[in-house]
Design an enzyme around this catalytic site. Structure first.
Site, PDB file in Angstrom:
ATOM      1  N   GLY A  11      55.354-125.723 -21.006  1.00 58.86           N
ATOM      2  CA  GLY A  11      54.796-125.982 -19.670  1.00 58.86           C
ATOM      3  C   GLY A  11      53.354-125.510 -19.578  1.00 58.86           C
ATOM      4  O   GLY A  11      53.073-124.319 -19.736  1.00 58.86           O
ATOM      5  N   GLY A  13      51.253-126.658 -16.855  1.00 57.64           N
ATOM      6  CA  GLY A  13      50.799-127.149 -15.561  1.00 57.64           C
ATOM      7  C   GLY A  13      49.982-126.047 -14.892  1.00 57.64           C
ATOM      8  O   GLY A  13      49.280-125.276 -15.560  1.00 57.64           O
ATOM      9  N   GLY A  14      50.103-125.933 -13.567  1.00 59.17           N
ATOM     10  CA  GLY A  14      49.335-124.919 -12.830  1.00 59.17           C
ATOM     11  C   GLY A  14      49.617-123.511 -13.333  1.00 59.17           C
ATOM     12  O   GLY A  14      48.703-122.772 -13.724  1.00 59.17           O
ATOM     13  N   THR A  95      58.120-124.329 -16.948  1.00 57.55           N
ATOM     14  CA  THR A  95      58.478-125.628 -16.357  1.00 57.55           C
ATOM     15  C   THR A  95      59.418-125.363 -15.175  1.00 57.55           C
ATOM     16  O   THR A  95      59.772-124.212 -14.895  1.00 57.55           O
ATOM     17  CB  THR A  95      59.234-126.517 -17.368  1.00 57.55           C
ATOM     18  OG1 THR A  95      60.591-126.051 -17.483  1.00 57.55           O
ATOM     19  CG2 THR A  95      58.596-126.491 -18.740  1.00 57.55           C
ATOM     20  N   VAL A 149      61.204-115.280  -7.687  1.00 59.71           N
ATOM     21  CA  VAL A 149      61.257-114.972  -6.242  1.00 59.71           C
ATOM     22  C   VAL A 149      59.961-114.249  -5.854  1.00 59.71           C
ATOM     23  O   VAL A 149      59.600-113.234  -6.468  1.00 59.71           O
ATOM     24  CB  VAL A 149      62.465-114.075  -5.882  1.00 59.71           C
ATOM     25  CG1 VAL A 149      62.495-113.806  -4.373  1.00 59.71           C
ATOM     26  CG2 VAL A 149      63.775-114.703  -6.332  1.00 59.71           C
ATOM     27  N   ALA A 151      56.916-115.172  -6.279  1.00 62.15           N
ATOM     28  CA  ALA A 151      55.884-115.298  -7.325  1.00 62.15           C
ATOM     29  C   ALA A 151      55.661-113.937  -7.996  1.00 62.15           C
ATOM     30  O   ALA A 151      56.632-113.294  -8.395  1.00 62.15           O
ATOM     31  CB  ALA A 151      54.618-115.911  -6.730  1.00 62.15           C
ATOM     32  N   LEU A 153      54.927-111.076  -6.783  1.00 62.49           N
ATOM     33  CA  LEU A 153      55.284-109.869  -6.005  1.00 62.49           C
ATOM     34  C   LEU A 153      56.481-109.156  -6.645  1.00 62.49           C
ATOM     35  O   LEU A 153      57.412-109.810  -7.135  1.00 62.49           O
ATOM     36  CB  LEU A 153      55.679-110.252  -4.571  1.00 62.49           C
ATOM     37  CG  LEU A 153      54.619-110.867  -3.670  1.00 62.49           C
ATOM     38  CD1 LEU A 153      55.251-111.263  -2.328  1.00 62.49           C
ATOM     39  CD2 LEU A 153      53.469-109.905  -3.459  1.00 62.49           C
ATOM     40  N   ASP A 223      64.319-124.746  -2.458  1.00 66.01           N
ATOM     41  CA  ASP A 223      63.591-123.691  -3.175  1.00 66.01           C
ATOM     42  C   ASP A 223      63.915-122.315  -2.579  1.00 66.01           C
ATOM     43  O   ASP A 223      64.149-121.351  -3.304  1.00 66.01           O
ATOM     44  CB  ASP A 223      62.079-123.983  -3.099  1.00 66.01           C
ATOM     45  CG  ASP A 223      61.263-122.908  -3.775  1.00 66.01           C
ATOM     46  OD1 ASP A 223      61.232-122.891  -5.020  1.00 66.01           O
ATOM     47  OD2 ASP A 223      60.681-122.063  -3.062  1.00 66.01           O
ATOM     48  N   LYS A 227      66.067-119.106  -4.278  1.00 69.34           N
ATOM     49  CA  LYS A 227      65.593-117.710  -4.317  1.00 69.34           C
ATOM     50  C   LYS A 227      66.634-116.768  -3.719  1.00 69.34           C
ATOM     51  O   LYS A 227      66.889-115.680  -4.252  1.00 69.34           O
ATOM     52  CB  LYS A 227      64.263-117.593  -3.566  1.00 69.34           C
ATOM     53  CG  LYS A 227      63.125-118.267  -4.316  1.00 69.34           C
ATOM     54  CD  LYS A 227      61.913-118.420  -3.438  1.00 69.34           C
ATOM     55  CE  LYS A 227      60.769-119.047  -4.224  1.00 69.34           C
ATOM     56  NZ  LYS A 227      59.711-119.575  -3.367  1.00 69.34           N
TER      57      LYS A 227
HETATM   58  N1  LIG Z   1      53.263-122.875  -8.335  1.00 67.63           N
HETATM   59  C1  LIG Z   1      53.713-121.732  -7.822  1.00 67.63           C
HETATM   60  O1  LIG Z   1      53.129-121.151  -6.909  1.00 67.63           O
HETATM   61  C2  LIG Z   1      54.962-121.127  -8.349  1.00 67.63           C
HETATM   62  C3  LIG Z   1      55.687-121.771  -9.321  1.00 67.63           C
HETATM   63  N2  LIG Z   1      56.836-121.199  -9.791  1.00 67.63           N
HETATM   64  C4  LIG Z   1      57.572-121.908 -10.814  1.00 67.63           C
HETATM   65  O2  LIG Z   1      56.735-122.076 -11.963  1.00 67.63           O
HETATM   66  C5  LIG Z   1      57.148-123.244 -12.674  1.00 67.63           C
HETATM   67  C6  LIG Z   1      55.930-124.102 -12.988  1.00 67.63           C
HETATM   68  O3  LIG Z   1      55.338-124.519 -11.783  1.00 67.63           O
HETATM   69  P1  LIG Z   1      53.941-125.300 -11.792  1.00 67.63           P
HETATM   70  O4  LIG Z   1      53.085-124.814 -12.904  1.00 67.63           O
HETATM   71  O5  LIG Z   1      53.426-125.246 -10.411  1.00 67.63           O
HETATM   72  O6  LIG Z   1      54.432-126.792 -12.141  1.00 67.63           O
HETATM   73  P2  LIG Z   1      53.563-128.009 -12.750  1.00 67.63           P
HETATM   74  O7  LIG Z   1      54.212-129.255 -12.309  1.00 67.63           O
HETATM   75  O8  LIG Z   1      52.123-127.803 -12.462  1.00 67.63           O
HETATM   76  O9  LIG Z   1      53.761-127.870 -14.340  1.00 67.63           O
HETATM   77  C7  LIG Z   1      54.963-128.097 -14.983  1.00 67.63           C
HETATM   78  C8  LIG Z   1      54.720-128.138 -16.482  1.00 67.63           C
HETATM   79  O10 LIG Z   1      55.992-128.235 -17.124  1.00 67.63           O
HETATM   80  C9  LIG Z   1      55.943-129.287 -18.075  1.00 67.63           C
HETATM   81  N3  LIG Z   1      57.297-129.793 -18.244  1.00 67.63           N
HETATM   82  C10 LIG Z   1      58.145-130.270 -17.317  1.00 67.63           C
HETATM   83  N4  LIG Z   1      59.333-130.590 -17.887  1.00 67.63           N
HETATM   84  C11 LIG Z   1      59.206-130.294 -19.200  1.00 67.63           C
HETATM   85  C12 LIG Z   1      60.063-130.385 -20.311  1.00 67.63           C
HETATM   86  N5  LIG Z   1      61.311-130.854 -20.186  1.00 67.63           N
HETATM   87  N6  LIG Z   1      59.621-129.982 -21.530  1.00 67.63           N
HETATM   88  C13 LIG Z   1      58.370-129.521 -21.676  1.00 67.63           C
HETATM   89  N7  LIG Z   1      57.489-129.408 -20.661  1.00 67.63           N
HETATM   90  C14 LIG Z   1      57.914-129.790 -19.441  1.00 67.63           C
HETATM   91  C15 LIG Z   1      54.975-130.300 -17.500  1.00 67.63           C
HETATM   92  O11 LIG Z   1      54.532-131.133 -18.559  1.00 67.63           O
HETATM   93  P3  LIG Z   1      53.305-132.185 -18.404  1.00 67.63           P
HETATM   94  O12 LIG Z   1      52.057-131.339 -18.434  1.00 67.63           O
HETATM   95  O13 LIG Z   1      53.436-133.051 -19.619  1.00 67.63           O
HETATM   96  O14 LIG Z   1      53.536-132.873 -17.096  1.00 67.63           O
HETATM   97  C16 LIG Z   1      53.906-129.351 -16.954  1.00 67.63           C
HETATM   98  O15 LIG Z   1      53.022-128.960 -17.998  1.00 67.63           O
HETATM   99  C17 LIG Z   1      58.215-123.918 -11.788  1.00 67.63           C
HETATM  100  O16 LIG Z   1      59.491-123.575 -12.236  1.00 67.63           O
HETATM  101  C18 LIG Z   1      57.955-123.316 -10.407  1.00 67.63           C
HETATM  102  O17 LIG Z   1      59.110-123.263  -9.610  1.00 67.63           O
HETATM  103  C19 LIG Z   1      57.314-119.988  -9.359  1.00 67.63           C
HETATM  104  C20 LIG Z   1      56.626-119.289  -8.417  1.00 67.63           C
HETATM  105  C21 LIG Z   1      55.404-119.820  -7.796  1.00 67.63           C
HETATM  106  N1  LIG Z   2      57.082-123.701  -4.314  1.00 66.84           N
HETATM  107  C1  LIG Z   2      57.343-122.303  -4.300  1.00 66.84           C
HETATM  108  C2  LIG Z   2      56.572-121.665  -5.406  1.00 66.84           C
HETATM  109  C3  LIG Z   2      57.040-120.303  -5.662  1.00 66.84           C
HETATM  110  O1  LIG Z   2      58.204-120.043  -5.937  1.00 66.84           O
HETATM  111  C4  LIG Z   2      56.898-121.699  -2.981  1.00 66.84           C
HETATM  112  O2  LIG Z   2      56.156-122.360  -2.283  1.00 66.84           O
HETATM  113  O3  LIG Z   2      57.297-120.572  -2.675  1.00 66.84           O
HETATM  114 NA    NA Z   3      58.432-111.782  -7.809  1.00 66.83          NA
END
Ligand SMILES: NC(=O)C1=CN([C@@H]2O[C@H](COP(=O)(O)OP(=O)(O)OC[C@H]3O[C@@H](n4cnc5c(N)ncnc54)[C@H](OP(=O)(O)O)[C@@H]3O)[C@@H](O)[C@H]2O)C=CC1
Ligand SMILES: N[C@@H](CC=O)C(=O)O
Ligand code: NA
Length: 369
Positions: A11, A13-14, A95, A149, A151, A153, A223, A227
């Protein structure tokens, strides 16, 4: 001598990108040997597991010849690769994929520790929760998931300390969603007025990286339910599933059956403005009573009940006065009495979430050595 530690990260992403940027600045960081996204995997070549992937510059390195490039690998193959490192291995799952979470027992039984902000594995069927922790014991591996849960914190570490030291937790309540906190704090602020449309604020929360990959997972309450399931289980309640208690959804009924695909997300976001009137009515009803509306959750341990939904609050209350994406989580316990132990601060956002993941990783490294 301490075993070297090797890292596989899934993963980017963000949260994944923020995590890689933070670990790139960490002294003595473990060797990054696997980096995967949904369609690509980058590997340090075997058998030496060297050269490692540069965490802060993996995109440039992936264009060069020194790393192995593959398409998406099944979890079994990732586990086999990581189990072969000449030291201890840690999987960081950034992810929100349930299937990868279902494979944690496989990783853990092979001695690969797991660090993740992904709620799915810890909040789905109770049998998966049990399997994860028994597999960790079996494989002598560790599992840390603080960012599932609140993030970054210190919510789970606080609850675990309360339980491990013999305090009796009676109730946990508060605001558990960074997205829903931001939405209501912006759409219906307590200390000023706002003309913001609900759908525009939802789009803003998505843009800021607060929402789940599918924002409907925030708006439907799931979500928050996930949590609360995690917290309830850590406090000793055997919650069978996150949908085993009532959850109030903020998704307009007319949009409830859109598919859970990328096209479904786009259609949902583009049609949401048609239903702005529904949330405007909810806000107006609270205002008529001199209050504001907020999305909250609570766990009553003795009554074994979990509640998730909208409530009205006085404008001078702590929950009404939250700012930005702040969460507020109150732990009522026997030792703390009538004044709960409160954890408050940003509950969503890539950097703060990645901090929680990296903090867990540092703890795992210390415990493995
Ligand atoms: N954003 C937030 O504030 C918070 C997020 N979280 C958790 O963090 C996790 C990530 O969130 P976020 O970064 O925002 O999500 P994003 O959608 O920005 O990123 C998800 C990433 O996971 C990759 N991905 C998804 N499925 C698969 C898979 N099967 N195999 C390999 N890679 C995969 C995606 O690939 P690709 O780049 O190819 O699309 C992407 O790179 C989530 O579980 C979210 O609940 C928890 C607390 C706070
Ligand atoms: N989408 C969730 C991200 C953190 O878990 C939220 O908004 O709290
Ligand atoms: Na936490």
């Amino acid at each position: 001598m301490a075993s070297p530690i090797y890292l596989g990260v899934v993963g980017v992403g963000g949260v994944g990108t923020a995590f890689l940027n933070q670990i790139a600045r960490l002294p003595n960081a473990p060797q990054l040997v696997l980096l995967a996204r949904s369609s690509q995997t980058l590997l340090a070549p075997t058998p030496a597991y060297s050269p490692a992937i540069p965490a802060g510059d993996w995109a440039t390195a992936s264009a060069g010849p020194s790393l192995t490039k593959k398409g998406a690998l099944p979890a079994e193959e990732i586990a086999t690769y990581l189990a072969g490192v000449p030291g201890r291995a840690i999987l960081v799952d950034n992810t929100s994929d349930l299937n990868l979470a279902r494979a944690y027992p496989l990783f853990l039984k092979k001695g690969i520790s797991v660090v993740t902000p992904n709620k799915k594995g810890f909040s789905d069927d109770l049998s998966l929760w049990k399997d994860i922790f028994s597999s960790a014991t079996q494989g002598n591996a560790l599992v840390y998931h603080e960012s599932t849960v609140g993030a970054g914190l210190p919510v789970l570490s606080t609850l675990k300390d309360l339980v491990a030291t013999g305090d009796e937790v009676t109730r946990i309540e508060g605001v558990f969603s960074g997205t829903l906190s931001f939405l209501f704090n912006t759409f219906a602020p307590a200390s000023s007025s706002s003309d913001a449309q609900w759908s525009a604020v939802v789009a803003q929360a998505k843009e800021l990286g607060y929402t789940e990959p599918d924002p409907r997972d925030d708006l439907n309450g799931m979500d928050v339910a996930r949590k609360l399931t995690i917290l309830a289980r850590l406090a000793g309640l055997e919650v069978s599933r996150p949908d085993s208690f009532p959850i109030e959804s903020l998704i307009p009924t007319e949009l409830a059956s859109l598919p859970s695909s990328a096209d479904g997300i786009s259609e949902f976001m583009s049609r949401l403005p048609e239903f702005d009137g529904q949330m405007a009515d909810v806000k107006a009803t609270a205002e008529k009573q001199g209050k504001v509306v907020r999305y909250v959750g609570s766990i009553d341990i003795a009554a074994q009940s979990v509640k998730v939904g909208l409530q009205y609050f006085d404008k001078d209350s702590a929950i009404a006065g939250l700012k930005g994406s702040d969460n507020i989580i109150s732990f009522y316990t026997k030792r703390y009495g009538a004044n709960p132990l409160i954890v408050q601060g940003a509950g969503a956002g890539s950097d703060v979430t990645a901090m929680g993941v990296l903090g867990d990783l540092v703890k795992v490294i210390q415990r493995l050595q």
